[in-house]
Write a protein that holds these residues in place. Structure first.
Motif, short mmCIF file in Angstrom:
data_model
loop_
_atom_site.label_atom_id
_atom_site.label_comp_id
_atom_site.label_asym_id
_atom_site.label_seq_id
_atom_site.Cartn_x
_atom_site.Cartn_y
_atom_site.Cartn_z
N LEU A 526 -29.07 -2.44 6.92
CA LEU A 526 -29.29 -1.44 8.00
C LEU A 526 -29.09 -1.80 9.16
CD1 LEU A 526 -33.14 -0.65 6.59
CD2 LEU A 526 -31.06 0.73 6.14
N ASN A 527 -28.59 -0.86 10.00
CA ASN A 527 -28.58 -1.14 11.36
C ASN A 527 -29.61 -0.37 12.02
OD1 ASN A 527 -25.61 -1.89 11.67
ND2 ASN A 527 -25.09 -0.17 10.82
N GLU A 545 -35.33 -9.56 16.19
CA GLU A 545 -35.67 -10.23 17.31
C GLU A 545 -35.93 -11.69 17.19
OE1 GLU A 545 -38.28 -8.06 20.43
OE2 GLU A 545 -38.49 -6.62 18.70
N TRP A 546 -36.20 -12.44 18.10
CA TRP A 546 -36.32 -13.89 17.79
C TRP A 546 -37.47 -14.32 18.86
CZ3 TRP A 546 -36.08 -17.63 21.95
CH2 TRP A 546 -35.94 -18.74 21.39
N ARG A 547 -38.14 -15.41 18.33
CA ARG A 547 -39.21 -16.10 19.30
C ARG A 547 -39.41 -17.53 18.69
NH1 ARG A 547 -42.56 -13.39 15.06
NH2 ARG A 547 -44.03 -15.08 14.47
N GLU A 606 -26.30 -9.83 10.33
CA GLU A 606 -25.08 -10.03 11.15
C GLU A 606 -25.39 -10.10 12.52
OE1 GLU A 606 -22.16 -10.47 9.71
OE2 GLU A 606 -22.60 -9.63 7.69
N LYS A 607 -24.54 -10.50 13.45
CA LYS A 607 -24.73 -10.80 14.80
C LYS A 607 -25.68 -9.72 15.44
CE LYS A 607 -22.34 -12.04 18.97
NZ LYS A 607 -21.23 -12.10 19.78
N ASN A 608 -26.53 -10.10 16.06
CA ASN A 608 -27.68 -9.18 16.74
C ASN A 608 -28.36 -8.25 15.59
OD1 ASN A 608 -27.07 -10.28 19.14
ND2 ASN A 608 -25.35 -8.74 19.60
N GLY A 609 -28.34 -8.58 14.49
CA GLY A 609 -29.11 -7.64 13.66
C GLY A 609 -28.37 -6.37 13.21
#
Lengths: 668, 180
Positions: A526-527, A545-547, A606-609
């Motif tokens: 999914l995008n 996201e990242w934490r 993939e890059k940046n989800g």
């Protein structure tokens, strides 16, 4: 401090050797002092093993990385809870836990014996000391948790991320309590054989021990499944892993034992069979430990390959040889006191129950060791995985469940076909109606239809039994329904606790059937902003996201869940990267309910989800498994609880029903 | 005054019926267990069902799980590969055989139902079946050698005295106090 721990384990081994000798001398010479000395030696073993546990706990909590065990299983930033639970994360630590638990149970057994079996205590103490010698030897000389590194490390390797879960506190400890708990009835069985007193006394005395061990093992198994479900991130809860199987085998034989001892208690029969069952159960707990530590079979639960396997095999072989000699030399005391009056009776149905449970245990054993057998016979290893066990165990399991419904309605001693027709008419007809209705409503999967119908049948028989009991009691006492129900159960906790456990098993069968037969899944990419639909749910992927949390790095995706156009909430699925570990762990998003679980796994991105890959699963009825677990605990505790003494006087009974009339009724 | 309690041995036709039903039920369990699905490598329930094929293969990443469940890169690639092969018209059986050629027999999640491997499947059911027969034979022997003598169908009268009746009555009273 390290030396204190090392010496404590060495002394613990020595005092158990002393205990065994003291008991043997006391038994042979009739010396009470020697026996008392043996008992206090077991107490000393408890003290020493407690010191060992305390020292290892201290080293773990203070992150003393000069100790190999501490360096291998902890790191300085590990939360305190997991530093403590790391005590049983590794080979030698878990053996220490076993040794300590065994010492504790030994002390309780010899210092607080039940009156009926006080004469067996010296022999029981000797057997428990002999078992402790084995574990004490391993800890003192083969695999010490206090082994030091030549050069202390600056930082530990940390605990396997998969073990950093509250389940690490509950699952191993309850499983070990179950394993070690079976040592006590085993010791009593051996003591009874040695003393040539194979009557039901040893069974009565150990009944609560056996129930408690069985309960803890049940909790360990089911909680382990629950932990796997939420932690491993594959949507399942049981993978027929060899170590999982190793816990199931003694559970099955222990269940068979719990049932067949009722026959020995009531009729003095199946003595040899009960001895065989408890010995098999005990040896299977040791075999399970062997599997976990020998490395002969691949398992995600295994501690890895080590030389301990040889020691465990040797212990099993020696125990088998001694037990075989005991049984053969004392077979005359194992002769049956009574015969069967009918092939159609509850006693005979218990035999069939035992056949299926022991057959099931054998099937699991056979499948677990078959790769080794295949390699030995034709030089080719094979894999025996879930397809084998599912196909073999499902019919055996279903047949056992059917018996759960049949056995309680068959009379002791003798039943006729007329009895059976009366007792089974309503449950059978209602089950048939259920099956037909289910099929018409769309339940066309044959396996699921059979499983649900059988579950319904058993539930109907349980409720019929309770209904009949309440009805009889109300006629005799004029009590209200609820009061009659309460007193009926309170006066016969063993029976109704057993029914509650049977009902718990039914809940679990329904949960297993639902989640296996009606499992739906989708793998999608999914995008952000795109939606996946599965059954009645729509999940809209928001963003990746990242934490950071301490030293962990977490990548997470939030999905907005809606059902029938109503927003239910946000599910979060994560991948957690732990320092020092190549592979991330998976934290799944679960929206759970009685009807089904919506289960989301973040598979990749993939890059940046853009996009991100998900596996979305709908698992129907899986919550019934966990509900069954809680009911099983309640039912078993209820069955174990001491029964109340009679409250009413003879006069009260005589007022309500003349005894001669009761005698006349009893004659019929 | 003595009283007579009549006891009767279980009728033989009921015993035979029960025995036959028991054997039939156990036979059905064996049948269901062994022959659903068929021998050899199982065909997928639906030719294009990737899951039913991947559930017959063990993931090669060392997790010991079936390929349909593991989330590792090997499992992902295998699922994609199998999906593509199914779309190309390759049968599930041929796909499984191709993986066996690549990785050996251990890639299959269960032993085949042929040759020595058949013993894996048969042994548990055979033992349960044999155990059932043993139980039935042993029960018949125990019943025949039991309290009621060797003549099936014979009604045996037992005399009990007043003392025994009083003992039964007091036991009933005791159990009434205990359970009511």
């Amino acid at each position: 401090m390290i030396d204190v721990g090392r010496w404590a384990l060495l002394i613990g081994f020595i005092v158990n050797v002393y205990a065994l000798l003291a008991f043997v001398v006391g038994i042979r010479n009739g010396e009470r002092k020697s026996i008392e000395s043996g008992k206090w030696a077991l107490m000393a073993s408890l003290v020493m093993s407690s010191i060992g546990m305390a020292v290892l706990t201290y080293l773990l909590v203070t992150s003393d990385f000069s100790v190999r065990y501490v360096a291998a299983y902890t790191s300085s930033d590990l939360p305190l809870l997991y530093k403590v639970s790391a005590l049983w994360a590794g080979q030698s630590g878990s053996l220490l836990l076993w040794f300590w638990t065994l010492s504790l149970f030994s002390v309780v057994t010899v210092f607080w014996p039940q009156r009926d079996a006080a004469g067996l205590i010296p022999h029981v103490g000797a057997v428990l000391a002999a078992i402790a010698i084995f574990f004490g030897y391993l800890l003192a000389f083969v695999t010490s948790p206090f082994e030091q590194l030549a050069l202390p490390l600056r930082e530990g390797q940390g605990l396997n991320p998969l073990l950093q879960n509250p389940g690490m506190v509950i699952h191993p400890t309850t499983t070990y309590l179950g394993y070690v708990g079976f040592s006590v009835p085993f010791a009593y069985a051996i003591a009874a054989l040695i003393n040539r007193k194979a009557d039901a006394a040893w069974i009565r005395v150990t009944r609560r021990w056996t129930l408690a061990a069985w309960l803890f093992l049940s909790i360990g198994i089911i909680y382990g499944a629950q932990w796997a479900y939420v932690e491993l991130g594959w949507g399942g809860y049981w993978a027929w892993d060899p170590v999982e199987n190793a816990s199931l085998m003694p559970w099955l034989t222990g269940t068979a034992f719990l049932h067949s001892v009722m026959i020995q208690e009531k009729k003095g029969m199946l003595k040899m069979w009960n001895i065989f069952l408890i010995i098999a159960t005990f040896l299977l707990t040791i075999f399970g430990t062997f599997l976990t530590r020998s490395g002969i079979l691949a398992s995600v639960h295994a501690f890895g390959e080590s030389s301990l396997g040889v020691y465990f095999l040797g212990f099993i072989a020696l125990t088998l040889a001694l037990v075989f000699w005991l049984v053969v030399s004392r077979k005359e005391v194992l002769a049956q006191e009574n015969g069967f009056e009918s092939t159609l009776s509850r006693e005979s149905s218990f035999l069939v129950n035992n056949l299926l449970l022991v057959g099931g245990a054998f099937a699991v054993f056979w499948g677990t060791v078959f790769p080794l057998i295949s390699e030995a016979v034709r030089g080719q290893k094979v894999t025996v995985g879930p397809p084998f066990f599912n196909q073999v165990m499902v019919p055996i399991g279903l047949a056992t469940v059917v018996l759960m419904g049949i056995c309680p309605l068959i009379a002791w001693k003798k039943s006729s076909l007329g009895n059976l027709k009366r007792n089974f008419f309503y449950p059978s007809v209602s089950a048939l109606v259920f099956a037909i209705t289910g099929y018409i409503a769309g339940l066309t999967s044959p396996g699921a239809l059979v499983s649900f119908t059988v579950s319904f049948f058993v539930t109907a028989t349980i409720f019929l039994e309770v209904y009949r009991g309440v009805r009889v009691r109300r006629r005799m006492t004029n009590e209200g329904t609820l009061v009659a129900l309460y007193r009926l159960m309170a006066r016969n906790r063993r029976r109704y606790g057993g029914y509650a456990v049977h009902l718990a098993v039914i809940l679990m069968v329904v949960g297993i059937t639902g989640s296996s037969a009606f499992h739906t899944e989708k793998a999608v990419s999914l995008n952000p902003g795109e939606t996946v639909e599965i059954k009645d749910y729509a999940l809209k992927y928001e963003a990746l996201e990242w934490r950071r949390e301490g030293r962990k790095e977490i990548v997470f995706a939030d999905l907005i869940v809606s059902k029938d156009d109503e927003t239910l909430g946000i599910l979060r699925a994560e991948k957690v990267y732990h320092p020092g570990s190549d592979q991330p762990t998976t934290e799944v998003g679960i929206l759970g309910g009685l009807q089904e679980d919506l289960y989301v796994i973040l598979a990749g991105w993939e890059k940046n989800g853009k996009p991100a890959s998900f596996k979305v699963i709908v698992n129907p009825l899986v919550a019934w498994l966990w509900l069954g677990e809680y009911l099983l605990i309640i039912g078993t505790v209820f069955a174990m609880w001491p029964e109340r003494r009679a409250l009413h006087s003879t006069a009260w009974v005589a007022d309500r029903m003349p005894v001669t009339a009761l005698a006349g009724r009893a004659e019929r | 005054m003595n009283r007579t309690v009549l006891c009767a041995k279980t009728a033989s036709p009921a015993v035979t019926t029960v025995g036959l039903v028991t054997i039939a039920v156990l036979s059905m369990a064996v049948f269901l267990g062994l022959f659903l699905p068929v021998a050899g490598i199982s065909e997928a329930a639906s030719p294009n069902d990737v899951r039913s094929v991947t559930s017959q293969l063990i993931c090669q990443c060392g997790c010991t799980m079936v390929t349909s469940e593991c989330q590792c890169s090997w499992a992902e690639q295998a699922r994609a590969d199998i999906g593509a092969k199914l779309d190309d018209g390759m049968s599930p059986r041929d796909i499984l055989l191709s993986y066996v050629d690549l990785y050996g027999e251990t890639v299959l999640a269960a032993p085949t139902k042929s040759g020595f491997n058949l013993t894996a499947w048969i042994t548990p059911f055979a033992l349960i079946f044999l155990g059932g027969i043993l139980i039935y034979v042993a029960l018949r022997r125990w019943v025949d050698a039991g309290v009621f003598g060797n003549d099936p169908g014979q009604v045996i009268a037992a005399e009990i005295g007043e003392d025994e009746i009083k003992r039964y009555e007091s036991r009933i009273e005791e159990e009434m106090k205990r359970y009511i």
